[in-house]
Design an enzyme around this catalytic site. Structure first.
Site, PDB file in Angstrom:
ATOM      1  N   GLU A 253      -5.056  10.476 -13.166  1.00 25.14           N
ATOM      2  CA  GLU A 253      -5.871  11.049 -14.235  1.00 25.14           C
ATOM      3  C   GLU A 253      -5.080  12.087 -15.024  1.00 25.14           C
ATOM      4  OE1 GLU A 253      -8.689  14.364 -13.462  1.00 25.14           O
ATOM      5  OE2 GLU A 253      -8.686  13.582 -11.428  1.00 25.14           O
TER       6      GLU A 253
ATOM      7  N   LYS B  60     -11.699  17.039 -23.095  1.00 20.45           N
ATOM      8  CA  LYS B  60     -11.992  16.589 -21.730  1.00 20.45           C
ATOM      9  C   LYS B  60     -12.983  15.434 -21.844  1.00 20.45           C
ATOM     10  CE  LYS B  60     -13.801  18.150 -17.265  1.00 20.45           C
ATOM     11  NZ  LYS B  60     -14.470  19.263 -16.539  1.00 20.45           N
TER      12      LYS B  60
ATOM     13  N   LYS C  32     -15.123  18.045  -5.034  1.00 20.27           N
ATOM     14  CA  LYS C  32     -14.679  19.423  -5.216  1.00 20.27           C
ATOM     15  C   LYS C  32     -15.585  20.368  -4.424  1.00 20.27           C
ATOM     16  CE  LYS C  32     -12.574  18.592  -9.713  1.00 20.27           C
ATOM     17  NZ  LYS C  32     -12.848  17.127  -9.804  1.00 20.27           N
TER      18      LYS C  32
END
Length: 300
Positions: free
Chosen positions: A23, A84, A157
Protein backbone atom coordinates in the site's frame (compact mmCIF):
# COMPACT_ATOMS: atom_id res chain seq x y z
CA UNK A 1 -9.63 0.53 -18.39
CA UNK A 2 -7.23 3.27 -17.28
CA UNK A 3 -5.10 0.99 -15.09
CA UNK A 4 -1.32 1.20 -15.39
CA UNK A 5 0.63 -1.92 -14.39
CA UNK A 6 4.40 -1.46 -14.31
CA UNK A 7 6.08 -3.53 -17.00
CA UNK A 8 7.95 -5.92 -14.69
CA UNK A 9 4.80 -6.45 -12.60
CA UNK A 10 2.74 -7.26 -15.68
CA UNK A 11 5.41 -9.62 -16.94
CA UNK A 12 5.45 -11.47 -13.63
CA UNK A 13 1.65 -11.74 -13.57
CA UNK A 14 1.53 -12.98 -17.16
CA UNK A 15 4.11 -15.66 -16.38
CA UNK A 16 2.39 -16.66 -13.10
CA UNK A 17 5.38 -15.49 -11.07
CA UNK A 18 4.97 -14.21 -7.49
CA UNK A 19 3.95 -10.60 -6.98
CA UNK A 20 3.40 -8.84 -3.63
CA UNK A 21 1.17 -5.77 -3.45
CA UNK A 22 2.13 -2.95 -1.09
CA UNK A 23 0.00 0.00 0.00
CA UNK A 24 1.00 3.64 -0.46
CA UNK A 25 -0.89 5.23 2.45
CA UNK A 26 1.85 4.12 4.81
CA UNK A 27 4.22 6.25 2.70
CA UNK A 28 2.05 9.36 2.42
CA UNK A 29 0.14 9.29 5.70
CA UNK A 30 1.43 6.54 7.99
CA UNK A 31 5.10 7.35 8.58
CA UNK A 32 7.04 10.63 8.78
CA UNK A 33 9.59 11.71 6.19
CA UNK A 34 12.31 10.50 5.59
CA UNK A 35 11.51 7.22 7.37
CA UNK A 36 8.55 6.71 5.03
CA UNK A 37 10.63 6.79 1.86
CA UNK A 38 13.41 4.64 3.32
CA UNK A 39 10.85 2.11 4.54
CA UNK A 40 9.04 2.03 1.18
CA UNK A 41 12.29 1.27 -0.60
CA UNK A 42 13.28 -1.37 1.93
CA UNK A 43 9.91 -3.12 1.71
CA UNK A 44 10.28 -3.39 -2.05
CA UNK A 45 13.83 -4.72 -1.60
CA UNK A 46 12.63 -7.40 0.83
CA UNK A 47 10.24 -8.67 -1.84
CA UNK A 48 12.68 -8.56 -4.73
CA UNK A 49 15.59 -10.04 -2.74
CA UNK A 50 13.40 -13.07 -1.97
CA UNK A 51 12.62 -13.67 -5.63
CA UNK A 52 9.24 -11.97 -6.07
CA UNK A 53 8.15 -8.71 -7.71
CA UNK A 54 7.03 -5.81 -5.50
CA UNK A 55 4.10 -3.66 -6.61
CA UNK A 56 3.41 -0.57 -4.53
CA UNK A 57 -0.08 0.62 -5.44
CA UNK A 58 -1.54 4.11 -5.71
CA UNK A 59 -3.13 6.69 -8.01
CA UNK A 60 -0.56 8.82 -9.86
CA UNK A 61 -1.87 12.02 -11.47
CA UNK A 62 -5.25 10.36 -11.90
CA UNK A 63 -3.94 7.02 -13.14
CA UNK A 64 -4.50 3.97 -10.90
CA UNK A 65 -1.09 2.36 -10.82
CA UNK A 66 0.08 -1.08 -9.74
CA UNK A 67 3.82 -0.68 -9.31
CA UNK A 68 4.82 2.91 -8.46
CA UNK A 69 8.12 4.01 -9.94
CA UNK A 70 10.94 5.67 -7.97
CA UNK A 71 9.76 9.19 -8.83
CA UNK A 72 6.23 8.50 -7.60
CA UNK A 73 7.51 6.96 -4.36
CA UNK A 74 9.52 10.11 -3.64
CA UNK A 75 6.60 12.39 -4.47
CA UNK A 76 4.21 10.42 -2.26
CA UNK A 77 6.72 10.53 0.60
CA UNK A 78 7.26 14.30 0.49
CA UNK A 79 4.09 15.92 -0.91
CA UNK A 80 1.59 16.78 1.81
CA UNK A 81 -1.19 17.18 -0.78
CA UNK A 82 -1.36 13.48 -1.70
CA UNK A 83 -4.93 12.36 -1.05
CA UNK A 84 -5.81 9.44 1.21
CA UNK A 85 -7.98 7.07 -0.83
CA UNK A 86 -10.34 4.36 0.25
CA UNK A 87 -12.41 2.45 -2.34
CA UNK A 88 -15.07 5.19 -2.42
CA UNK A 89 -12.47 7.87 -3.25
CA UNK A 90 -10.83 6.22 -6.25
CA UNK A 91 -13.23 7.57 -8.88
CA UNK A 92 -12.92 11.18 -7.72
CA UNK A 93 -9.11 11.08 -7.60
CA UNK A 94 -8.96 9.51 -11.05
CA UNK A 95 -11.46 11.92 -12.60
CA UNK A 96 -9.68 14.97 -11.13
CA UNK A 97 -6.19 13.79 -12.03
CA UNK A 98 -4.94 13.78 -8.45
CA UNK A 99 -2.21 11.86 -6.66
CA UNK A 100 -3.72 9.49 -4.12
CA UNK A 101 -2.24 7.05 -1.63
CA UNK A 102 -4.37 3.94 -1.28
CA UNK A 103 -5.57 2.52 2.03
CA UNK A 104 -6.07 -1.20 2.61
CA UNK A 105 -9.49 -1.15 0.91
CA UNK A 106 -8.38 0.77 -2.20
CA UNK A 107 -5.12 -1.18 -2.49
CA UNK A 108 -7.04 -4.46 -2.37
CA UNK A 109 -9.44 -3.22 -5.04
CA UNK A 110 -6.69 -2.26 -7.48
CA UNK A 111 -4.60 -5.34 -6.67
CA UNK A 112 -7.54 -7.63 -7.47
CA UNK A 113 -8.26 -5.86 -10.76
CA UNK A 114 -4.61 -6.32 -11.80
CA UNK A 115 -4.53 -9.96 -10.67
CA UNK A 116 -2.24 -9.54 -7.63
CA UNK A 117 -3.25 -12.18 -5.06
CA UNK A 118 -1.09 -11.25 -2.07
CA UNK A 119 -0.94 -7.89 -0.33
CA UNK A 120 1.06 -6.86 2.76
CA UNK A 121 0.14 -4.03 5.10
CA UNK A 122 0.81 -3.03 8.70
CA UNK A 123 -2.64 -3.32 10.23
CA UNK A 124 -6.15 -3.21 8.82
CA UNK A 125 -8.79 -0.69 9.76
CA UNK A 126 -11.78 -1.85 11.74
CA UNK A 127 -14.38 -0.83 14.30
CA UNK A 128 -13.31 2.31 16.16
CA UNK A 129 -13.73 2.66 19.88
CA UNK A 130 -16.99 4.46 20.53
CA UNK A 131 -18.50 3.21 17.28
CA UNK A 132 -21.87 2.72 18.98
CA UNK A 133 -22.19 6.50 18.91
CA UNK A 134 -19.98 7.49 15.98
CA UNK A 135 -20.65 4.59 13.59
CA UNK A 136 -16.96 4.88 12.66
CA UNK A 137 -16.23 1.53 11.01
CA UNK A 138 -13.52 1.20 8.39
CA UNK A 139 -14.38 0.39 4.80
CA UNK A 140 -11.51 -2.11 4.98
CA UNK A 141 -13.89 -4.61 6.58
CA UNK A 142 -16.41 -4.45 3.74
CA UNK A 143 -13.61 -4.71 1.19
CA UNK A 144 -12.22 -7.79 2.91
CA UNK A 145 -15.61 -9.45 2.52
CA UNK A 146 -15.83 -8.96 -1.25
CA UNK A 147 -12.35 -8.78 -2.78
CA UNK A 148 -10.27 -11.95 -3.29
CA UNK A 149 -6.81 -11.08 -1.95
CA UNK A 150 -4.63 -12.62 0.77
CA UNK A 151 -4.04 -9.72 3.18
CA UNK A 152 -1.02 -10.11 5.47
CA UNK A 153 -1.11 -7.87 8.54
CA UNK A 154 -0.32 -7.60 12.24
CA UNK A 155 -4.02 -7.67 13.05
CA UNK A 156 -6.03 -4.45 13.25
CA UNK A 157 -4.53 -1.17 14.39
CA UNK A 158 -4.34 -1.13 18.19
CA UNK A 159 -6.30 2.13 18.43
CA UNK A 160 -9.42 0.19 17.36
CA UNK A 161 -11.94 -1.96 19.22
CA UNK A 162 -10.34 -5.32 18.44
CA UNK A 163 -13.11 -7.57 19.77
CA UNK A 164 -15.78 -5.72 17.78
CA UNK A 165 -13.55 -5.81 14.69
CA UNK A 166 -13.25 -9.58 14.94
CA UNK A 167 -17.00 -9.93 15.39
CA UNK A 168 -17.65 -7.94 12.20
CA UNK A 169 -15.07 -10.00 10.29
CA UNK A 170 -16.87 -13.16 11.40
CA UNK A 171 -20.22 -11.75 10.31
CA UNK A 172 -18.77 -10.87 6.91
CA UNK A 173 -17.33 -14.36 6.43
CA UNK A 174 -13.67 -13.33 6.39
CA UNK A 175 -11.36 -16.11 7.63
CA UNK A 176 -8.88 -14.81 10.21
CA UNK A 177 -5.80 -17.03 10.23
CA UNK A 178 -3.01 -16.73 12.80
CA UNK A 179 0.43 -17.25 11.27
CA UNK A 180 2.19 -19.37 13.86
CA UNK A 181 -0.11 -18.01 16.58
CA UNK A 182 -3.48 -18.68 18.17
CA UNK A 183 -4.31 -15.10 19.19
CA UNK A 184 -5.27 -12.10 17.12
CA UNK A 185 -2.21 -9.81 17.19
CA UNK A 186 -2.76 -6.38 18.69
CA UNK A 187 -0.50 -4.63 16.16
CA UNK A 188 2.21 -3.30 18.50
CA UNK A 189 1.82 -6.36 20.76
CA UNK A 190 1.54 -10.05 19.94
CA UNK A 191 -1.26 -10.77 22.39
CA UNK A 192 -4.77 -9.37 22.45
CA UNK A 193 -6.39 -12.19 24.43
CA UNK A 194 -8.69 -12.79 21.46
CA UNK A 195 -8.55 -16.09 19.52
CA UNK A 196 -8.18 -16.28 15.75
CA UNK A 197 -10.43 -18.53 13.70
CA UNK A 198 -7.65 -20.96 12.85
CA UNK A 199 -3.88 -21.23 12.58
CA UNK A 200 -1.34 -21.88 9.83
CA UNK A 201 2.32 -22.65 10.49
CA UNK A 202 3.81 -22.37 7.01
CA UNK A 203 3.41 -20.45 3.78
CA UNK A 204 2.52 -23.70 2.03
CA UNK A 205 -0.33 -24.26 4.47
CA UNK A 206 -1.60 -20.73 3.83
CA UNK A 207 -1.45 -21.34 0.07
CA UNK A 208 -3.52 -24.51 0.44
CA UNK A 209 -6.12 -22.75 2.62
CA UNK A 210 -6.31 -19.86 0.17
CA UNK A 211 -6.94 -22.07 -2.81
CA UNK A 212 -9.85 -23.75 -1.03
CA UNK A 213 -11.16 -20.36 0.09
CA UNK A 214 -11.16 -19.20 -3.53
CA UNK A 215 -13.38 -22.18 -4.36
CA UNK A 216 -15.74 -21.99 -1.40
CA UNK A 217 -15.29 -18.62 0.36
CA UNK A 218 -17.74 -16.52 -1.61
CA UNK A 219 -15.27 -14.18 -3.29
CA UNK A 220 -13.78 -12.47 -0.24
CA UNK A 221 -10.30 -12.20 1.18
CA UNK A 222 -8.26 -14.18 3.66
CA UNK A 223 -6.76 -12.23 6.56
CA UNK A 224 -3.38 -13.66 7.60
CA UNK A 225 -2.35 -12.24 10.97
CA UNK A 226 1.34 -12.16 11.86
CA UNK A 227 2.52 -11.15 15.37
CA UNK A 228 5.06 -8.32 15.49
CA UNK A 229 8.69 -9.45 15.92
CA UNK A 230 9.24 -10.35 19.57
CA UNK A 231 12.29 -8.11 19.88
CA UNK A 232 10.31 -5.08 18.71
CA UNK A 233 6.86 -5.52 20.24
CA UNK A 234 5.61 -3.19 22.97
CA UNK A 235 4.01 -4.29 26.26
CA UNK A 236 0.25 -4.32 25.84
CA UNK A 237 -0.27 -2.31 29.03
CA UNK A 238 2.04 0.46 27.85
CA UNK A 239 0.28 0.63 24.49
CA UNK A 240 -3.18 0.80 26.06
CA UNK A 241 -2.12 3.61 28.39
CA UNK A 242 -0.64 5.55 25.45
CA UNK A 243 -3.81 5.00 23.39
CA UNK A 244 -5.95 6.37 26.23
CA UNK A 245 -3.85 9.52 26.35
CA UNK A 246 -3.88 9.82 22.54
CA UNK A 247 -7.68 9.44 22.38
CA UNK A 248 -8.04 12.29 24.87
CA UNK A 249 -6.27 14.53 22.35
CA UNK A 250 -8.49 13.49 19.43
CA UNK A 251 -11.62 15.40 20.41
CA UNK A 252 -13.30 16.85 17.33
CA UNK A 253 -11.27 14.85 14.80
CA UNK A 254 -13.42 12.80 12.44
CA UNK A 255 -13.32 10.46 9.45
CA UNK A 256 -10.12 9.60 7.62
CA UNK A 257 -8.10 12.04 9.75
CA UNK A 258 -8.59 10.00 12.93
CA UNK A 259 -6.11 7.19 12.30
CA UNK A 260 -3.17 9.36 11.13
CA UNK A 261 -3.72 11.68 14.09
CA UNK A 262 -3.80 8.88 16.64
CA UNK A 263 -0.74 7.14 15.17
CA UNK A 264 1.18 10.41 15.38
CA UNK A 265 0.00 11.00 18.93
CA UNK A 266 1.03 7.46 19.87
CA UNK A 267 4.50 8.06 18.51
CA UNK A 268 4.78 11.08 20.80
CA UNK A 269 3.29 9.26 23.79
CA UNK A 270 5.69 6.29 23.44
CA UNK A 271 8.79 8.35 22.81
CA UNK A 272 9.10 7.03 19.26
CA UNK A 273 8.87 3.36 20.23
CA UNK A 274 5.58 2.87 18.36
CA UNK A 275 7.20 4.12 15.13
CA UNK A 276 10.07 1.63 15.45
CA UNK A 277 7.62 -1.20 16.11
CA UNK A 278 5.44 -0.12 13.18
CA UNK A 279 8.37 -0.24 10.77
CA UNK A 280 9.60 -3.58 12.15
CA UNK A 281 6.20 -5.25 11.79
CA UNK A 282 5.76 -3.86 8.29
CA UNK A 283 9.03 -5.48 7.22
CA UNK A 284 8.07 -8.73 8.93
CA UNK A 285 4.65 -8.79 7.25
CA UNK A 286 6.22 -8.20 3.85
CA UNK A 287 8.62 -11.11 4.41
CA UNK A 288 5.71 -13.41 5.25
CA UNK A 289 3.65 -12.12 2.31
CA UNK A 290 6.54 -12.85 -0.03
CA UNK A 291 6.83 -16.40 1.32
CA UNK A 292 3.09 -16.86 0.71
CA UNK A 293 3.33 -15.45 -2.82
CA UNK A 294 6.22 -17.81 -3.58
CA UNK A 295 4.27 -20.75 -2.17
CA UNK A 296 1.22 -19.86 -4.27
CA UNK A 297 3.35 -19.68 -7.40
CA UNK A 298 4.59 -23.21 -6.80
CA UNK A 299 1.38 -24.70 -5.37
CA UNK A 300 -0.20 -27.32 -7.63
Amino acid sequence: MNLRVREDVQSALTENQPVVGLESTVIAHGLPYPENLATARELESIVSDAGATPATIGVVAGVPTVGLDAEALERFAQNEHVLKLSRRDLATAIAKGRDGATTVAATMALAAIAGVEVFATGGIGGVHRGARESWDISADLTELSRTPVVVVCAGAKAILHLRATLEVLETLGVPVIGYGCDEFPAFYSSSSGLPVGSRADSAEEVAAIWQEHVRYGGGGSLLLCVPPPEADELPAGDVEAAITRALAQAVGIRGSAVTPFLLSALQSETGGRSLRTNIALLKNNVRVATEVALALAHHP
